[in-house]
Motif scaffolding. Structure first.
Motif, PDB file in Angstrom:
ATOM      1  N   VAL A  44     -67.716  -1.357  30.394  1.00  0.00           N
ATOM      2  CA  VAL A  44     -68.755  -0.047  30.647  1.00  0.00           C
ATOM      3  C   VAL A  44     -70.214  -0.496  30.805  1.00  0.00           C
ATOM      4  O   VAL A  44     -70.513   0.168  31.732  1.00  0.00           O
ATOM      5  CB  VAL A  44     -68.322   0.913  29.468  1.00  0.00           C
ATOM      6  CG1 VAL A  44     -69.060   2.012  29.526  1.00  0.00           C
ATOM      7  CG2 VAL A  44     -66.743   1.091  29.299  1.00  0.00           C
TER       8      VAL A  44
ATOM      9  N   VAL B 136     -71.698   1.599  33.968  1.00  0.00           N
ATOM     10  CA  VAL B 136     -72.717   2.874  33.517  1.00  0.00           C
ATOM     11  C   VAL B 136     -73.881   2.268  33.163  1.00  0.00           C
ATOM     12  O   VAL B 136     -75.138   3.228  32.944  1.00  0.00           O
ATOM     13  CB  VAL B 136     -72.032   3.902  32.836  1.00  0.00           C
ATOM     14  CG1 VAL B 136     -70.866   4.328  33.525  1.00  0.00           C
ATOM     15  CG2 VAL B 136     -71.717   3.369  31.505  1.00  0.00           C
TER      16      VAL B 136
ATOM     17  N   ASP C 249     -77.556   1.625  28.235  1.00  0.00           N
ATOM     18  CA  ASP C 249     -77.815   2.793  27.569  1.00  0.00           C
ATOM     19  C   ASP C 249     -76.599   3.698  27.440  1.00  0.00           C
ATOM     20  O   ASP C 249     -76.057   3.979  26.101  1.00  0.00           O
ATOM     21  CB  ASP C 249     -79.002   3.629  28.111  1.00  0.00           C
ATOM     22  CG  ASP C 249     -80.368   2.884  27.869  1.00  0.00           C
ATOM     23  OD1 ASP C 249     -80.395   2.079  26.779  1.00  0.00           O
ATOM     24  OD2 ASP C 249     -81.261   2.998  28.610  1.00  0.00           O
ATOM     25  N   ALA C 250     -75.908   3.952  28.374  1.00  0.00           N
ATOM     26  CA  ALA C 250     -74.691   4.729  28.435  1.00  0.00           C
ATOM     27  C   ALA C 250     -73.696   4.253  27.639  1.00  0.00           C
ATOM     28  O   ALA C 250     -72.940   5.025  26.841  1.00  0.00           O
ATOM     29  CB  ALA C 250     -74.460   4.824  29.967  1.00  0.00           C
ATOM     30  N   ALA C 251     -73.376   2.910  27.785  1.00  0.00           N
ATOM     31  CA  ALA C 251     -72.514   2.028  26.863  1.00  0.00           C
ATOM     32  C   ALA C 251     -72.594   2.099  25.452  1.00  0.00           C
ATOM     33  O   ALA C 251     -71.648   2.213  24.714  1.00  0.00           O
ATOM     34  CB  ALA C 251     -72.359   0.518  27.677  1.00  0.00           C
ATOM     35  N   ASP C 252     -74.030   2.256  25.277  1.00  0.00           N
ATOM     36  CA  ASP C 252     -74.206   2.293  23.736  1.00  0.00           C
ATOM     37  C   ASP C 252     -74.011   3.587  23.257  1.00  0.00           C
ATOM     38  O   ASP C 252     -73.523   3.799  22.259  1.00  0.00           O
ATOM     39  CB  ASP C 252     -75.772   2.020  23.354  1.00  0.00           C
ATOM     40  CG  ASP C 252     -76.300   2.057  22.176  1.00  0.00           C
ATOM     41  OD1 ASP C 252     -75.553   1.387  21.255  1.00  0.00           O
ATOM     42  OD2 ASP C 252     -77.277   2.910  21.924  1.00  0.00           O
ATOM     43  N   LYS C 253     -74.297   4.538  23.965  1.00  0.00           N
ATOM     44  CA  LYS C 253     -73.917   6.039  23.422  1.00  0.00           C
ATOM     45  C   LYS C 253     -72.440   6.177  23.456  1.00  0.00           C
ATOM     46  O   LYS C 253     -71.925   6.891  22.566  1.00  0.00           O
ATOM     47  CB  LYS C 253     -74.662   7.019  24.623  1.00  0.00           C
ATOM     48  CG  LYS C 253     -76.210   7.068  24.356  1.00  0.00           C
ATOM     49  CD  LYS C 253     -76.720   7.889  25.262  1.00  0.00           C
ATOM     50  CE  LYS C 253     -78.226   8.113  25.554  1.00  0.00           C
ATOM     51  NZ  LYS C 253     -78.905   8.688  26.273  1.00  0.00           N
ATOM     52  N   ALA C 254     -71.711   5.813  24.518  1.00  0.00           N
ATOM     53  CA  ALA C 254     -70.325   5.840  24.373  1.00  0.00           C
ATOM     54  C   ALA C 254     -69.861   5.266  23.263  1.00  0.00           C
ATOM     55  O   ALA C 254     -68.730   5.543  22.646  1.00  0.00           O
ATOM     56  CB  ALA C 254     -69.623   5.203  25.583  1.00  0.00           C
TER      57      ALA C 254
END
Length: 119
Positions: free
Chosen positions: A2, A6, A9-14
């Motif tokens: 992921v 993406v 940052d987006a992977a951390d949020k997911a």
């Protein structure tokens, strides 16, 4: 994977969202386990009042009462057929009132009452 598609940052949020959902599911399961009855079959074990004893399974080698002693040791070789198992039938409760003793299974080798003794 992921993070490559993406970005970090987006992977951390997911990952944070997935972790929170899993934690909430674990919390809900824990609360459900704590609140459900001890035996889903409906049987219960209850001792009410002073001196009462209730045992769901076998009661072997216990001393109950003032100055009572139980030094019972089960035989190493069976002298006859084995006793029936100590697990009570489903939906059968075991309950003892004040001063009473109840067992849902086999009871042997117990000193029950004041000054009683089993050797």
């Amino acid at each position: 994977m992921v993070a490559v598609r993406v970005g970090p940052d987006a992977a951390d949020k997911a990952a944070s969202v997935v972790g929170a959902v899993v934690a909430l599911a674990g919390l809900a399961l824990s609360v459900w386990q704590l609140l459900r009855t001890p035996d889903s079959a409906g049987s219960r074990v209850r001792a009410k009042g002073a001196g009462s004893v209730a045992v769901r399974g076998d009661m072997i080698g216990n001393a109950t009462g003032a100055r009572s002693k139980a030094t019972y040791r089960p035989p190493t070789t069976p002298s006859g057929p084995a006793p029936a198992g100590g697990t009570p039938a489903p939906n059968v409760g075991v309950e003892a009132s004040e001063g009473g003793i109840a067992a849902g299974g086999n009871m042997h080798g117990n000193a029950l009452g004041d000054d009683s003794e089993v050797l």
